[in-house]
Design a protein around this motif. Structure first.
Motif, PDB file in Angstrom:
ATOM      1  N   LYS A 194      49.869 -75.298  59.550  1.00  0.00           N
ATOM      2  CA  LYS A 194      48.590 -75.815  59.028  1.00  0.00           C
ATOM      3  C   LYS A 194      48.744 -76.227  57.566  1.00  0.00           C
ATOM      4  N   ARG A 195      49.404 -75.378  56.789  1.00  0.00           N
ATOM      5  CA  ARG A 195      49.593 -75.688  55.359  1.00  0.00           C
ATOM      6  C   ARG A 195      50.410 -76.959  55.187  1.00  0.00           C
ATOM      7  N   PHE A 196      51.483 -77.096  55.976  1.00  0.00           N
ATOM      8  CA  PHE A 196      52.314 -78.294  55.885  1.00  0.00           C
ATOM      9  C   PHE A 196      51.507 -79.523  56.280  1.00  0.00           C
ATOM     10  N   GLY A 197      50.763 -79.421  57.352  1.00  0.00           N
ATOM     11  CA  GLY A 197      49.944 -80.551  57.801  1.00  0.00           C
ATOM     12  C   GLY A 197      48.921 -80.987  56.775  1.00  0.00           C
ATOM     13  N   GLU A 198      48.291 -80.019  56.132  1.00  0.00           N
ATOM     14  CA  GLU A 198      47.317 -80.339  55.082  1.00  0.00           C
ATOM     15  C   GLU A 198      47.996 -81.036  53.908  1.00  0.00           C
ATOM     16  N   ARG A 199      49.198 -80.594  53.586  1.00  0.00           N
ATOM     17  CA  ARG A 199      49.960 -81.217  52.480  1.00  0.00           C
ATOM     18  C   ARG A 199      50.304 -82.661  52.813  1.00  0.00           C
ATOM     19  N   VAL A 200      50.774 -82.896  54.036  1.00  0.00           N
ATOM     20  CA  VAL A 200      51.112 -84.260  54.454  1.00  0.00           C
ATOM     21  C   VAL A 200      49.866 -85.146  54.406  1.00  0.00           C
ATOM     22  N   ARG A 201      48.746 -84.657  54.938  1.00  0.00           N
ATOM     23  CA  ARG A 201      47.502 -85.439  54.946  1.00  0.00           C
ATOM     24  C   ARG A 201      47.062 -85.778  53.520  1.00  0.00           C
ATOM     25  N   GLU A 202      47.110 -84.776  52.643  1.00  0.00           N
ATOM     26  CA  GLU A 202      46.706 -84.978  51.247  1.00  0.00           C
ATOM     27  C   GLU A 202      47.549 -86.074  50.590  1.00  0.00           C
ATOM     28  N   LEU A 203      48.869 -85.982  50.728  1.00  0.00           N
ATOM     29  CA  LEU A 203      49.755 -86.960  50.092  1.00  0.00           C
ATOM     30  C   LEU A 203      49.611 -88.342  50.730  1.00  0.00           C
ATOM     31  N   ARG A 204      49.445 -88.377  52.048  1.00  0.00           N
ATOM     32  CA  ARG A 204      49.265 -89.665  52.743  1.00  0.00           C
ATOM     33  C   ARG A 204      48.018 -90.360  52.225  1.00  0.00           C
ATOM     34  N   LYS A 205      46.921 -89.626  52.138  1.00  0.00           N
ATOM     35  CA  LYS A 205      45.657 -90.215  51.674  1.00  0.00           C
ATOM     36  C   LYS A 205      45.740 -90.642  50.209  1.00  0.00           C
ATOM     37  N   GLU A 206      46.415 -89.842  49.380  1.00  0.00           N
ATOM     38  CA  GLU A 206      46.584 -90.206  47.962  1.00  0.00           C
ATOM     39  C   GLU A 206      47.269 -91.562  47.828  1.00  0.00           C
ATOM     40  N   GLN A 207      48.184 -91.857  48.745  1.00  0.00           N
ATOM     41  CA  GLN A 207      48.915 -93.120  48.680  1.00  0.00           C
ATOM     42  C   GLN A 207      48.222 -94.247  49.446  1.00  0.00           C
ATOM     43  N   GLY A 208      47.069 -93.970  50.017  1.00  0.00           N
ATOM     44  CA  GLY A 208      46.264 -94.995  50.652  1.00  0.00           C
ATOM     45  C   GLY A 208      46.699 -95.391  52.057  1.00  0.00           C
TER      46      GLY A 208
END
Length: 73
Positions: A9-23
């Motif tokens: 879950k933590r890894f998935g949240e990190r990936v989502r956060e970074l993906r969204k930051e980059q648009g």
């Protein structure tokens, strides 16, 4: 002591956060990583135990190191 969220879950949240930051949309991100969109969705929901090769692909697509991707996970 409060129990930490599962690492998936933590890894998935990190990936989502970074993906969204980059648009990136989830679909465009998956395409850039050469992964299936449903697989990326499963990663972000913490449902997938991601292979190291795919972790490396995700980090490369985000333009960061694997260590940076794992920061805080």
């Amino acid at each position: 002591m409060a129990k930490r969220k599962d690492i998936l879950k933590r890894f998935g949240e990190r990936v989502r956060e970074l993906r969204k930051e980059q648009g990136y949309s989830q679909e465009n991100f998956a395409y850039a990583c050469e992964l299936d969109r449903t697989y990326v969705g499963g990663i972000e929901r913490g449902e997938r135990n991601v292979a190291l090769r795919n972790i490396e692909r995700i980090a490369a697509t985000l333009g960061i190191s694997v260590a940076e991707l794992m920061d805080g996970v």
